[in-house]
Design a protein around this motif. Structure first.
Motif, PDB file in Angstrom:
ATOM      1  N   LEU A 126       0.839  -1.204   0.000  1.00 10.54           N
ATOM      2  CA  LEU A 126       0.000   0.000   0.000  1.00 10.54           C
ATOM      3  C   LEU A 126       0.874   1.254   0.000  1.00 10.54           C
ATOM      4  O   LEU A 126       0.654   2.193  -0.770  1.00 10.54           O
ATOM      5  N   PHE A 127       1.879   1.247   0.865  1.00  4.69           N
ATOM      6  CA  PHE A 127       2.785   2.397   0.985  1.00  4.69           C
ATOM      7  C   PHE A 127       3.549   2.605  -0.315  1.00  4.69           C
ATOM      8  O   PHE A 127       3.620   3.721  -0.847  1.00  4.69           O
ATOM      9  N   ASN A 128       4.141   1.532  -0.841  1.00  6.82           N
ATOM     10  CA  ASN A 128       4.951   1.668  -2.048  1.00  6.82           C
ATOM     11  C   ASN A 128       4.129   2.083  -3.264  1.00  6.82           C
ATOM     12  O   ASN A 128       4.580   2.869  -4.101  1.00  6.82           O
ATOM     13  N   THR A 129       2.900   1.557  -3.371  1.00  6.17           N
ATOM     14  CA  THR A 129       2.042   1.952  -4.497  1.00  6.17           C
ATOM     15  C   THR A 129       1.738   3.446  -4.429  1.00  6.17           C
ATOM     16  O   THR A 129       1.743   4.147  -5.456  1.00  6.17           O
ATOM     17  N   ALA A 130       1.487   3.942  -3.224  1.00  4.08           N
ATOM     18  CA  ALA A 130       1.247   5.375  -3.056  1.00  4.08           C
ATOM     19  C   ALA A 130       2.473   6.192  -3.457  1.00  4.08           C
ATOM     20  O   ALA A 130       2.348   7.268  -4.060  1.00  4.08           O
ATOM     21  N   GLN A 131       3.661   5.673  -3.144  1.00  2.00           N
ATOM     22  CA  GLN A 131       4.887   6.377  -3.523  1.00  2.00           C
ATOM     23  C   GLN A 131       5.027   6.454  -5.040  1.00  2.00           C
ATOM     24  O   GLN A 131       5.428   7.476  -5.592  1.00  2.00           O
ATOM     25  N   VAL A 132       4.708   5.359  -5.728  1.00  2.00           N
ATOM     26  CA  VAL A 132       4.779   5.358  -7.189  1.00  2.00           C
ATOM     27  C   VAL A 132       3.770   6.352  -7.775  1.00  2.00           C
ATOM     28  O   VAL A 132       4.086   7.128  -8.686  1.00  2.00           O
ATOM     29  N   LEU A 133       2.558   6.337  -7.243  1.00  2.00           N
ATOM     30  CA  LEU A 133       1.529   7.261  -7.717  1.00  2.00           C
ATOM     31  C   LEU A 133       1.965   8.713  -7.530  1.00  2.00           C
ATOM     32  O   LEU A 133       1.774   9.556  -8.429  1.00  2.00           O
ATOM     33  N   SER A 134       2.562   9.014  -6.386  1.00  2.00           N
ATOM     34  CA  SER A 134       3.006  10.384  -6.113  1.00  2.00           C
ATOM     35  C   SER A 134       4.133  10.795  -7.060  1.00  2.00           C
ATOM     36  O   SER A 134       4.146  11.918  -7.582  1.00  2.00           O
ATOM     37  N   SER A 135       5.094   9.890  -7.265  1.00  2.00           N
ATOM     38  CA  SER A 135       6.208  10.200  -8.173  1.00  2.00           C
ATOM     39  C   SER A 135       5.717  10.397  -9.596  1.00  2.00           C
ATOM     40  O   SER A 135       6.154  11.312 -10.302  1.00  2.00           O
ATOM     41  N   LEU A 136       4.811   9.539 -10.037  1.00  2.00           N
ATOM     42  CA  LEU A 136       4.259   9.662 -11.376  1.00  2.00           C
ATOM     43  C   LEU A 136       3.483  10.967 -11.517  1.00  2.00           C
ATOM     44  O   LEU A 136       3.585  11.666 -12.540  1.00  2.00           O
ATOM     45  N   GLU A 138       3.993  13.763  -9.851  1.00  2.00           N
ATOM     46  CA  GLU A 138       4.954  14.861  -9.916  1.00  2.00           C
ATOM     47  C   GLU A 138       5.519  14.998 -11.324  1.00  2.00           C
ATOM     48  O   GLU A 138       5.660  16.106 -11.857  1.00  2.00           O
ATOM     49  N   GLY A 139       5.861  13.856 -11.928  1.00  2.00           N
ATOM     50  CA  GLY A 139       6.394  13.892 -13.276  1.00  2.00           C
ATOM     51  C   GLY A 139       5.391  14.416 -14.289  1.00  2.00           C
ATOM     52  O   GLY A 139       5.725  15.206 -15.171  1.00  2.00           O
ATOM     53  N   LEU A 140       4.157  13.998 -14.153  1.00  2.85           N
ATOM     54  CA  LEU A 140       3.110  14.444 -15.080  1.00  2.85           C
ATOM     55  C   LEU A 140       2.821  15.931 -14.920  1.00  2.85           C
ATOM     56  O   LEU A 140       2.648  16.656 -15.909  1.00  2.85           O
ATOM     57  N   SER A 141       2.753  16.396 -13.667  1.00  2.02           N
ATOM     58  CA  SER A 141       2.480  17.820 -13.447  1.00  2.02           C
ATOM     59  C   SER A 141       3.619  18.678 -13.960  1.00  2.02           C
ATOM     60  O   SER A 141       3.403  19.778 -14.482  1.00  2.02           O
ATOM     61  N   GLY A 142       4.853  18.190 -13.852  1.00  2.00           N
ATOM     62  CA  GLY A 142       5.998  18.916 -14.395  1.00  2.00           C
ATOM     63  C   GLY A 142       6.029  18.906 -15.906  1.00  2.00           C
ATOM     64  O   GLY A 142       6.729  19.708 -16.537  1.00  2.00           O
ATOM     65  N   ASP A 143       5.255  17.989 -16.505  1.00  2.00           N
ATOM     66  CA  ASP A 143       5.166  17.875 -17.956  1.00  2.00           C
ATOM     67  C   ASP A 143       3.870  18.505 -18.477  1.00  2.00           C
ATOM     68  O   ASP A 143       3.404  18.149 -19.564  1.00  2.00           O
ATOM     69  N   ARG A 145       0.811  18.108 -17.438  1.00  2.18           N
ATOM     70  CA  ARG A 145      -0.278  17.129 -17.535  1.00  2.18           C
ATOM     71  C   ARG A 145      -0.962  17.000 -16.169  1.00  2.18           C
ATOM     72  O   ARG A 145      -1.182  15.915 -15.652  1.00  2.18           O
ATOM     73  N   SER A 146      -1.276  18.165 -15.603  1.00  2.00           N
ATOM     74  CA  SER A 146      -1.843  18.202 -14.253  1.00  2.00           C
ATOM     75  C   SER A 146      -3.177  17.476 -14.161  1.00  2.00           C
ATOM     76  O   SER A 146      -3.517  16.905 -13.120  1.00  2.00           O
ATOM     77  N   ASP A 147      -3.964  17.496 -15.261  1.00  2.00           N
ATOM     78  CA  ASP A 147      -5.261  16.835 -15.229  1.00  2.00           C
ATOM     79  C   ASP A 147      -5.113  15.331 -15.008  1.00  2.00           C
ATOM     80  O   ASP A 147      -5.996  14.691 -14.429  1.00  2.00           O
ATOM     81  N   GLU A 148      -3.979  14.759 -15.444  1.00  2.00           N
ATOM     82  CA  GLU A 148      -3.710  13.345 -15.210  1.00  2.00           C
ATOM     83  C   GLU A 148      -3.119  13.120 -13.814  1.00  2.00           C
ATOM     84  O   GLU A 148      -3.288  12.045 -13.234  1.00  2.00           O
ATOM     85  N   ALA A 149      -2.416  14.121 -13.288  1.00  2.00           N
ATOM     86  CA  ALA A 149      -1.734  13.967 -12.004  1.00  2.00           C
ATOM     87  C   ALA A 149      -2.704  13.982 -10.825  1.00  2.00           C
ATOM     88  O   ALA A 149      -2.511  13.243  -9.850  1.00  2.00           O
ATOM     89  N   VAL A 150      -3.732  14.818 -10.892  1.00  2.00           N
ATOM     90  CA  VAL A 150      -4.634  14.994  -9.743  1.00  2.00           C
ATOM     91  C   VAL A 150      -5.288  13.693  -9.291  1.00  2.00           C
ATOM     92  O   VAL A 150      -5.245  13.355  -8.094  1.00  2.00           O
ATOM     93  N   PRO A 151      -5.907  12.899 -10.175  1.00  2.00           N
ATOM     94  CA  PRO A 151      -6.517  11.651  -9.703  1.00  2.00           C
ATOM     95  C   PRO A 151      -5.503  10.671  -9.122  1.00  2.00           C
ATOM     96  O   PRO A 151      -5.827   9.903  -8.207  1.00  2.00           O
ATOM     97  N   LEU A 152      -4.277  10.690  -9.630  1.00  2.00           N
ATOM     98  CA  LEU A 152      -3.244   9.809  -9.086  1.00  2.00           C
ATOM     99  C   LEU A 152      -2.902  10.195  -7.654  1.00  2.00           C
ATOM    100  O   LEU A 152      -2.688   9.327  -6.791  1.00  2.00           O
ATOM    101  N   LEU A 153      -2.844  11.486  -7.367  1.00  2.00           N
ATOM    102  CA  LEU A 153      -2.545  11.947  -6.011  1.00  2.00           C
ATOM    103  C   LEU A 153      -3.686  11.623  -5.055  1.00  2.00           C
ATOM    104  O   LEU A 153      -3.451  11.249  -3.898  1.00  2.00           O
ATOM    105  N   HIS A 154      -4.916  11.757  -5.509  1.00  2.00           N
ATOM    106  CA  HIS A 154      -6.054  11.377  -4.660  1.00  2.00           C
ATOM    107  C   HIS A 154      -6.012   9.881  -4.358  1.00  2.00           C
ATOM    108  O   HIS A 154      -6.273   9.464  -3.211  1.00  2.00           O
ATOM    109  N   GLU A 155      -5.660   9.087  -5.354  1.00  2.00           N
ATOM    110  CA  GLU A 155      -5.548   7.642  -5.120  1.00  2.00           C
ATOM    111  C   GLU A 155      -4.417   7.341  -4.133  1.00  2.00           C
ATOM    112  O   GLU A 155      -4.559   6.479  -3.261  1.00  2.00           O
TER     113      GLU A 155
END
Length: 496
Positions: A126-136, A138-143, A145-155
Motif C-alpha cells: 500500500l505504501f509503495n504503491t502510493a509512492q509510485v503514484l506520487s512520483s508519477l 509529480e512527473g506528469l504535473s511537471g510535464d 499534464r496536471s489533469d492526469e496527475a490529480v486523480p493519481l494523487l487522490h488515489e
C-alpha cells in the motif's frame, strides 16, 4: 517531492549462485535467482551503472518467468514491483536500461497494482504503491499534464490512509501480544480492549504468514508520505477542494503525528518532532500560496503564514533551509502573477523575501552535512535563479524601490553567472548531468542578458539552446516576458 525509500521484506543475501533459469521450479527458486541478480546489480550500482543495469534486467527476467509459472505469488510480485521502484530513484541506471522515467513509473505502477490484487491490505505494498503514484503525478504535473496527475494523487492519499489504518491495527495487536517489549507499549487508543484470541490447528499455524512488527517510525513514515502527497496536490487543486486538503493535513500533523511521536524511543523524539514541524510548514506554505492565488487571503497573511518555518534547529538542516527559501521565492512569484510589473506590486516586500531566501541558500552552502553536500549543485542553481528574479524585480519601471536596489541590477546578473558557474562545477563532481546541463544553459543566458543590458561581448551560444533556457526561465517567472521578447527581437531598451 520524490518517492521515499520503498518498504521491503528483510531477506538474507544469497549464499551461492542459484540454478540456471531452465531448472527453476518453486517460488523460492525464482526468488533466490532474482536475489542473486539484485545483489550483483547493487554491487555495481555506483561504480559501473552499465553492469548494474544489466544485472537488474536479468532480475526482472527471472521475476517475469517466475510470475508466469506462479502468477499468485505475492512474494515475487511484490519484490519485482519494489525493485522497479528502487531503480526509479537511480536515473543513471535507468538511462542504461533504456526506458524514459515516466514510462518506467507507469510500468512500476502496473506491477504494484498486480501485487495489490494479490494482497490488498499489505501495508508495505500500500505504501509503495502510493509512492509510485506520487512520483508519477509529480512527473506528469511537471510535464504540463496536471489533469492526469490529480486523480493519481487522490488515489495515493486513499492508499496511504488505508496503510495507516492497517499499520495502527498491527501496531496495537503487537502491543497486546507482547506487552513487555521495550519499544512502544503505549496504546494508540487507551479505551481499546484486547481482541479475543482463538485456537488454531497445526495446519493453520504452519501456513500462517509471519509479518514484521510495525514500529512507530513506520507510522511516522506514512504521515510524512501523506503530507508530501498533499503538498504536491495543493497547487493543482481547485478552490472547493482546498478545505478538505487542509483538514487532512491538520489531522495528520496535530492529531496523528503527536501520538506516534510519543511511541518512538525518547532519544529519537526531537528529530521526529522536527521532521513533522517541517512537513507542516511546507504544507502551510503551499496552502497559503494556493489561497493567495484564489484571492482568499491577502499578501500580508501569506507572509505571516511563512513564520511556521521558525523551527528550532533549522539552521543546521539543509532541507529545512532550502524548503523555506523555496517557499519565500514562491511568494514573490505569486505576487508577480497577481500584480504584474505594475505600481501595485509590493516590490520592497518582495525584495525582503528574496533577500531572506538568498540568505537561507547561503547558509545551506556553508553546511558540511551529507544532505547539504548532496544538494550543493541544486542549491547553487537555485541561487542563480533567485538572482535572475531579483534582477527582474529591480528593473520593474514603476515599482517603489530604492535607488540602491535599482543600481544593484548589474551586480545581480553578474552574481547569477557566478552561482550558475558554481552549480555546473558541483554538478560535475556529483555526476548530476541534468543540473549541470540546465545550469550551463542558464549561465549562458545570464551572460547574454548582461551583454545586452550592460555591454560586453555576446557569448557564443547556440540559438536553440539559448531559447530553451529563456523559455524555461520565463515559464518559472525568473525572467519577464518583456525581456524575453526583446531578446528574441535582438534589441533591448532598459526597463522594457
Amino acid at each position: 517531492m520524490g518517492a521515499g525509500k520503498p518498504k521491503q521484506f528483510t531477506r538474507p543475501p544469497p549464499k551461492k549462485k542459484p540454478q540456471k533459469s531452465s531448472v527453476l521450479e518453486s517460488v523460492d527458486d525464482f526468488q533466490d535467482a532474482a536475489d542473486y541478480e539484485e545483489s550483483a546489480g547493487g554491487k555495481h550500482r555506483v561504480g559501473d551503472p552499465v553492469k548494474s543495469g544489466r544485472a537488474f534486467v536479468r532480475a526482472f527476467d527471472v521475476y517475469d518467468k517466475g510470475l508466469s509459472k506462479h502468477p499468485s505469488s505475492f512474494d515475487l510480485a511484490y519484490n519485482k514491483a519494489r525493485l522497479q521502484l528502487e531503480i526509479s530513484q537511480h536515473e543513471n541506471i535507468l538511462e542504461h536500461i533504456g526506458v524514459e522515467m515516466l514510462d518506467w513509473l507507469q510500468l512500476t505502477l502496473e506491477s504494484h497494482r498486480y501485487a495489490l490484487k494479490l494482497s490488498g491490505d499489505n501495508p508495505d505494498v500500500l505504501f509503495n504503491t502510493a509512492q509510485v503514484l506520487s512520483s508519477l503525478a509529480e512527473g506528469l504535473s511537471g510535464d504540463d499534464r496536471s489533469d492526469e496527475a490529480v486523480p493519481l494523487l487522490h488515489e495515493a492519499l486513499e492508499l496511504l490512509s488505508s496503510c495507516l489504518s492497517k499499520q495502527e491495527m498491527m501496531y496495537e495487536q503487537h502491543q497486546l501480544d507482547f506487552p513487555d517489549t521495550e519499544e512502544g507499549g503505549v496504546p494508540l487508543d487507551p479505551d481499546e480492549k484486547p481482541a479475543p484470541t482463538e485456537d488454531t490447528d497445526m495446519q493453520d499455524e504452519q501456513s500462517a504468514v509471519v509479518e514484521v512488527p510495525i514500529s512507530a517510525s513506520d507510522l511516522l513514515d506514512t504521515v510524512h508520505a501523506s503530507l508530501s502527497a498533499l503538498i504536491t496536490l495543493v497547487p493543482l487543486a481547485d478552490q472547493p477542494g482546498l478545505q478538505n486538503l487542509g483538514e487532512m493535513a491538520q489531522t495528520l500533523t496535530e492529531s496523528k503525528a503527536p501520538d506516534y511521536i510519543k511511541l518512538v524511543p525518547a532519544e529519537e523524539q526531537d528529530r521526529a518532532r522536527f521532521s513533522i514541524a517541517l512537513d507542516r510548514a511546507g504544507f502551510i506554505a503551499a496552502f497559503a500560496n494556493a489561497q493567495f492565488e484564489f484571492q482568499i487571503i491577502e499578501l500580508q497573511t501569506y507572509v505571516e503564514r511563512l513564520e511556521t518555518f521558525n523551527i528550532p534547529g533549522k539552521e543546521a538542516d539543509a532541507t529545512a533551509l532550502n524548503t523555506e527559501a523555496e517557499a519565500r521565492t514562491e511568494l514573490v512569484l505569486a505576487s508577480l502573477d497577481r500584480f504584474g510589473e505594475s505600481s501595485d506590486l509590493p516590490a520592497m516586500l518582495c525584495w525582503k523575501q528574496m533577500s531572506l531566501s538568498q540568505d537561507l541558500y547561503t547558509q545551506t552552502t556553508k553546511l558540511s552535512t551529507e544532505d547539504a553536500q548532496e544538494r550543493r549543485a541544486e542549491t547553487y542553481k537555485a541561487k542563480g535563479d533567485l538572482e535572475l528574479l531579483r534582477h527582474r524585480v529591480a528593473n520593474v519601471p514603476k515599482a517603489d524601490l530604492s535607488d540602491g536596489v535599482r543600481k544593484s541590477a548589474k551586480t545581480l546578473i553578474q552574481n547569477a553567472q557566478t552561482y550558475y558557474k558554481g552549480a555546473v562545477s558541483h554538478a560535475k563532481v556529483s555526476g548530476d548531468k541534468d543540473v549541470e546541463e540546465e545550469a550551463q544553459q542558464r549561465w549562458d543566458l545570464a551572460k547574454t542578458i548582461a551583454a545586452m543590458m550592460y555591454g560586453g561581448d555576446q557569448p557564443a551560444v547556440e540559438p536553440d539552446t539559448l531559447m530553451e533556457a529563456l523559455q524555461g526561465c520565463v515559464d518559472e517567472g525568473f525572467v519577464s516576458e518583456q525581456l524575453a521578447q526583446a531578446m528574441m527581437q535582438g534589441s533591448f531598451a532598459s526597463g522594457s
